[in-house]
Design a protein around this motif. Structure first.
Motif, short mmCIF file in Angstrom:
data_model
loop_
_atom_site.label_atom_id
_atom_site.label_comp_id
_atom_site.label_asym_id
_atom_site.label_seq_id
_atom_site.Cartn_x
_atom_site.Cartn_y
_atom_site.Cartn_z
N ASN A 259 0.82 -1.21 0.00
CA ASN A 259 0.00 0.00 0.00
C ASN A 259 0.85 1.27 0.00
O ASN A 259 0.33 2.38 0.06
CB ASN A 259 -0.92 0.02 1.24
N LEU A 260 2.16 1.06 -0.08
CA LEU A 260 3.08 2.20 -0.05
C LEU A 260 3.28 2.76 -1.45
O LEU A 260 3.59 2.03 -2.39
CB LEU A 260 4.42 1.77 0.54
N TYR A 261 3.08 4.05 -1.61
CA TYR A 261 3.28 4.74 -2.88
C TYR A 261 4.29 5.87 -2.68
O TYR A 261 4.50 6.32 -1.55
CB TYR A 261 1.98 5.35 -3.39
N ARG A 262 4.88 6.31 -3.77
CA ARG A 262 5.65 7.55 -3.72
C ARG A 262 4.68 8.69 -4.01
O ARG A 262 4.13 8.79 -5.10
CB ARG A 262 6.79 7.54 -4.75
N HIS A 263 4.46 9.55 -3.02
CA HIS A 263 3.53 10.67 -3.19
C HIS A 263 4.31 11.91 -3.62
O HIS A 263 5.10 12.45 -2.84
CB HIS A 263 2.80 10.95 -1.88
N ILE A 264 4.10 12.34 -4.85
CA ILE A 264 4.79 13.52 -5.38
C ILE A 264 3.95 14.76 -5.07
O ILE A 264 2.73 14.77 -5.24
CB ILE A 264 5.03 13.39 -6.89
N ALA A 265 4.62 15.82 -4.62
CA ALA A 265 3.92 17.05 -4.24
C ALA A 265 4.76 18.26 -4.63
O ALA A 265 5.96 18.13 -4.95
CB ALA A 265 3.64 17.06 -2.74
N LEU A 266 4.14 19.42 -4.59
CA LEU A 266 4.87 20.67 -4.66
C LEU A 266 5.16 21.10 -3.22
O LEU A 266 4.31 20.96 -2.34
CB LEU A 266 4.05 21.76 -5.36
N GLY A 267 6.35 21.65 -2.99
CA GLY A 267 6.70 22.12 -1.66
C GLY A 267 7.25 23.53 -1.72
O GLY A 267 7.93 23.90 -2.68
N LEU A 268 6.92 24.32 -0.71
CA LEU A 268 7.44 25.69 -0.62
C LEU A 268 7.44 26.12 0.85
O LEU A 268 6.70 25.55 1.66
CB LEU A 268 6.65 26.66 -1.49
N PRO A 269 8.27 27.09 1.20
CA PRO A 269 8.37 27.48 2.60
C PRO A 269 7.05 27.97 3.20
O PRO A 269 6.74 27.69 4.35
CB PRO A 269 9.42 28.60 2.59
N SER A 270 6.27 28.73 2.41
CA SER A 270 5.01 29.26 2.91
C SER A 270 4.03 29.46 1.77
O SER A 270 4.29 30.25 0.86
CB SER A 270 5.24 30.59 3.63
N LEU A 271 2.93 28.73 1.82
CA LEU A 271 1.91 28.89 0.79
C LEU A 271 1.25 30.26 0.88
O LEU A 271 0.98 30.91 -0.13
CB LEU A 271 0.86 27.79 0.94
N LYS A 272 1.03 30.73 2.10
CA LYS A 272 0.41 32.05 2.28
C LYS A 272 1.31 33.17 1.76
O LYS A 272 0.83 34.19 1.28
CB LYS A 272 0.09 32.28 3.76
N GLY A 273 2.62 32.95 1.88
CA GLY A 273 3.56 33.99 1.46
C GLY A 273 3.98 33.91 0.00
O GLY A 273 4.82 34.68 -0.44
N ALA A 274 3.38 32.98 -0.75
CA ALA A 274 3.77 32.80 -2.15
C ALA A 274 3.35 34.00 -3.00
O ALA A 274 2.28 34.57 -2.81
CB ALA A 274 3.13 31.52 -2.71
N SER A 275 4.19 34.36 -3.94
CA SER A 275 3.88 35.45 -4.85
C SER A 275 2.76 35.03 -5.80
O SER A 275 2.43 33.85 -5.92
CB SER A 275 5.11 35.83 -5.67
N ARG A 276 2.18 36.00 -6.48
CA ARG A 276 1.12 35.68 -7.45
C ARG A 276 1.65 34.78 -8.56
O ARG A 276 0.95 33.91 -9.06
CB ARG A 276 0.55 36.97 -8.03
#
Length: 296
Positions: A259-276
């Motif tokens: 049941n183990l998968y490699r879960h690929i995601a986007l990562g960033l320090p702060s979603l709230k602080g992300a630029s437009r």
């Protein structure tokens, strides 16, 4: 007071790893770059960089801490410029991203093309690295956003796709008679382990379940691993997405029963602080992954 130019030169020297390379990128003379760093250190009253002839450039502990704050400052200035451009009806700027090979090969070209259709005046720079390198680059603000593998608790993440694990087997291997390979069956097999760390979660699970592990060979190149499999030297665990750009017979591949998968995601320090600009990149990436998720 230090100037923005000094800070920009400081960051460029660290990114390039040398004064000479930074000078070339900045179209400045090497003495001018050295003078800017020396002046910055004098104004701050601390040593930021240690440069010794014949040795790699070293960043001091205080230099590393200052670097994070300087990157935050420069990123904030970029956001101000972006907001002013938007107010004037313009959209410009730069987005810095990082990926690992399977994402680069299968998703990044289409993401970039779609993004630049919507934001033609925004430039994209990207670099490729391991999962650990990408997390490090994000932590020091060297990049704005990166593709990561979950769990990744130190970052804000946006899940994209689940990538199942496969087992690559030599011709005539007994496990080819099965539709799937059970985890316990891997305990009997000589494993070819890659330096990319693709199989690390599976090996961790095997240890947890007290299944013996025979790490027979370690390789730094997937093509080397393929050659070793073809010679019957061992088996390889690989996420499905990573297999798609390799020349390997599909009839020699079996899903790993877990049941183990490699879960690929986007990562960033702060979603709230992300630029437009980063927010637009996120939306485009999510949409493209939704369109293709069913294929994997």
């Amino acid at each position: 007071m230090p100037t923005i130019t000094q800070f920009e030169i400081f960051v460029k020297v660290i990114d390039e790893g040398s004064f000479t390379k930074a000078a070339q990128k900045l179209h400045m003379s090497q003495p001018a770059v050295s003078h800017a760093i020396s002046s910055l250190e004098t104004e701050l009253g601390v040593t930021l960089l240690v440069r010794e002839r014949g040795k790699d450039l070293m960043v001091t502990d205080i230099g590393k801490r200052v670097l994070v704050q300087v990157r935050n400052l420069l990123n904030s200035l970029e956001k101000i410029d972006e907001e002013i451009s938007l107010e004037k009806g313009l959209v410009k700027g730069t987005i810095r991203i990082a990926t690992f090979p399977s994402v680069t090969a299968h998703f990044l070209p289409k993401i970039i093309r779609t993004f630049q259709q919507k934001r033609p005046n925004v430039s994209i720079t990207f670099k490729e690295g391991s999962h650990e390198e990408i997390k490090e680059w994000l932590s020091i603000r060297e990049i704005d956003i990166g593709f990561v593998v979950l769990p990744c608790r130190e970052l804000d993440t946006i899940p994209l796709v689940k990538d199942r694990y496969l087992v690559m087997l030599p011709d005539g291997h007994p496990l080819l008679q099965n539709k799937q390979v059970r985890l316990i069956e891997l305990g009997k097999e000589p494993l070819i382990v890659s330096n990319g760390g693709y199989e690390a979660p599976i090996l961790d699970l095997m240890k947890k379940e007290k299944i013996s592990i025979n790490e027979k060979y370690h390789t730094s190149n997937l093509n080397t691993s393929l050659g070793m499999i073809k010679e019957g030297l061992g088996v390889l665990i690989l996420p499905e997405l990573s297999l798609k750009n390799l020349s390997f017979p599909k009839e020699n591949v079996r899903p790993l029963e877990t049941n183990l998968y490699r879960h690929i995601a986007l990562g960033l320090p702060s979603l709230k602080g992300a630029s437009r600009t980063v927010q637009v990149f996120i939306e485009i990436t999510k949409e493209l992954f939704r369109e293709t998720a069913g294929r994997f």
